[in-house]
Design a protein around this motif. Sequence first.
Motif, PDB file in Angstrom:
ATOM      1  N   UNK A 190    -168.979 -55.623  62.216  1.00  0.00           N
ATOM      2  CA  UNK A 190    -169.323 -56.258  63.322  1.00  0.00           C
ATOM      3  C   UNK A 190    -168.041 -56.147  64.300  1.00  0.00           C
ATOM      4  N   UNK A 191    -166.664 -55.976  63.926  1.00  0.00           N
ATOM      5  CA  UNK A 191    -165.753 -55.826  64.877  1.00  0.00           C
ATOM      6  C   UNK A 191    -165.905 -54.721  65.550  1.00  0.00           C
ATOM      7  N   UNK A 192    -166.057 -53.653  64.918  1.00  0.00           N
ATOM      8  CA  UNK A 192    -166.422 -52.311  65.665  1.00  0.00           C
ATOM      9  C   UNK A 192    -167.454 -52.211  66.508  1.00  0.00           C
ATOM     10  N   UNK A 193    -168.570 -52.808  66.176  1.00  0.00           N
ATOM     11  CA  UNK A 193    -169.813 -52.947  67.096  1.00  0.00           C
ATOM     12  C   UNK A 193    -169.422 -53.684  68.287  1.00  0.00           C
ATOM     13  N   UNK A 194    -168.543 -54.895  68.137  1.00  0.00           N
ATOM     14  CA  UNK A 194    -168.258 -55.628  69.342  1.00  0.00           C
ATOM     15  C   UNK A 194    -167.404 -54.808  70.330  1.00  0.00           C
ATOM     16  N   UNK A 195    -166.404 -54.063  69.767  1.00  0.00           N
ATOM     17  CA  UNK A 195    -165.451 -53.174  70.281  1.00  0.00           C
ATOM     18  C   UNK A 195    -166.295 -52.339  71.228  1.00  0.00           C
ATOM     19  N   UNK A 196    -167.362 -51.708  70.892  1.00  0.00           N
ATOM     20  CA  UNK A 196    -168.160 -50.878  71.687  1.00  0.00           C
ATOM     21  C   UNK A 196    -169.178 -51.499  72.703  1.00  0.00           C
ATOM     22  N   UNK A 197    -169.410 -52.883  72.211  1.00  0.00           N
ATOM     23  CA  UNK A 197    -170.137 -53.838  73.511  1.00  0.00           C
ATOM     24  C   UNK A 197    -169.185 -53.889  74.594  1.00  0.00           C
ATOM     25  N   UNK A 256    -177.101 -54.990  63.785  1.00  0.00           N
ATOM     26  CA  UNK A 256    -175.912 -55.568  63.976  1.00  0.00           C
ATOM     27  C   UNK A 256    -175.334 -56.020  62.594  1.00  0.00           C
ATOM     28  N   UNK A 257    -174.784 -55.232  61.923  1.00  0.00           N
ATOM     29  CA  UNK A 257    -174.288 -55.656  60.772  1.00  0.00           C
ATOM     30  C   UNK A 257    -173.334 -56.528  60.616  1.00  0.00           C
ATOM     31  N   UNK A 258    -173.291 -57.392  59.644  1.00  0.00           N
ATOM     32  CA  UNK A 258    -172.514 -58.628  59.571  1.00  0.00           C
ATOM     33  C   UNK A 258    -171.210 -58.695  58.689  1.00  0.00           C
ATOM     34  N   UNK A 259    -171.070 -57.413  58.191  1.00  0.00           N
ATOM     35  CA  UNK A 259    -169.437 -57.545  57.690  1.00  0.00           C
ATOM     36  C   UNK A 259    -168.516 -57.528  58.512  1.00  0.00           C
ATOM     37  N   UNK A 260    -167.414 -58.164  58.477  1.00  0.00           N
ATOM     38  CA  UNK A 260    -166.449 -58.604  59.328  1.00  0.00           C
ATOM     39  C   UNK A 260    -165.778 -57.293  60.151  1.00  0.00           C
ATOM     40  N   UNK A 261    -165.716 -56.172  59.425  1.00  0.00           N
ATOM     41  CA  UNK A 261    -165.120 -55.026  60.128  1.00  0.00           C
ATOM     42  C   UNK A 261    -165.961 -54.095  60.802  1.00  0.00           C
TER      43      UNK A 261
END
Length: 210
Positions: free
Chosen positions: A96-103, A89-94
Amino acid sequence: MSQKPAMRLYDFPASGHAHRAVLMLSLLKLPFEKIFVDLMAGEQRRAKFLALNPFGTVPVLDDGGTIIADSVAILVYLALRYDPARTWLPQDPATAGEVQRWLSVAQGPVFNGPCSARLVSVFGAKLDHDRAIATSHSLFRVMDAHLTGRGVLVGADPTIADIAAYSYVAHAPEGGVGLADYPAIRAWLARIEALPGFVAMPASKLPDDS
Ligand SMILES: N[C@@H](CCC(=O)N[C@@H](CS)C(=O)NCC(=O)O)C(=O)O
């Protein structure tokens, strides 16, 4: 000397949501005990289980008294708690945002598509099967294009986005959704399956299997 109790995962083996948690625990090499929740007998609606998760669904994780319900919440918790390198779960904002998009995709189109199609085929759920199949193919067209030329959903290394998406995509054929037209998805599934510590979700028997 007191020992930290092993984690307990409230589980149902044919649940792709529960498999997400099982897979993440295994990839992180974390010891845990599975507690079988008999969904077919309605155990998830009994007071004892509802005290853990009032929504009455598996999976639920009990980490020494810290209770986390919901597959994606469990992935976030495990990554933040047990992966200090933050690769899952990478913490850099961009990123982290991409990970959240796929979640979000895992809890939206994956739920309404391949998960729902499988609920009809495997469990006889009274849902619109044609609609779930169509939603699956719309999703898979986007995913296949996204994964073409990429190893994983976000960045260069696997993240919890891949784990959240994996289980129901891999088992989509059980819901009548073939993967033949999606070579990039099939290559991605194979990459997840090659990760050290990978554990498969058991294949489900369809009602008309002999
Ligand atoms: N948003 C939840 C959904 C979990 C879910 O739907 N679990 C199903 C099994 S796949 C369940 O426990 N169903 C029991 C019921 O609906 O009675 C998550 O991601 O964990």
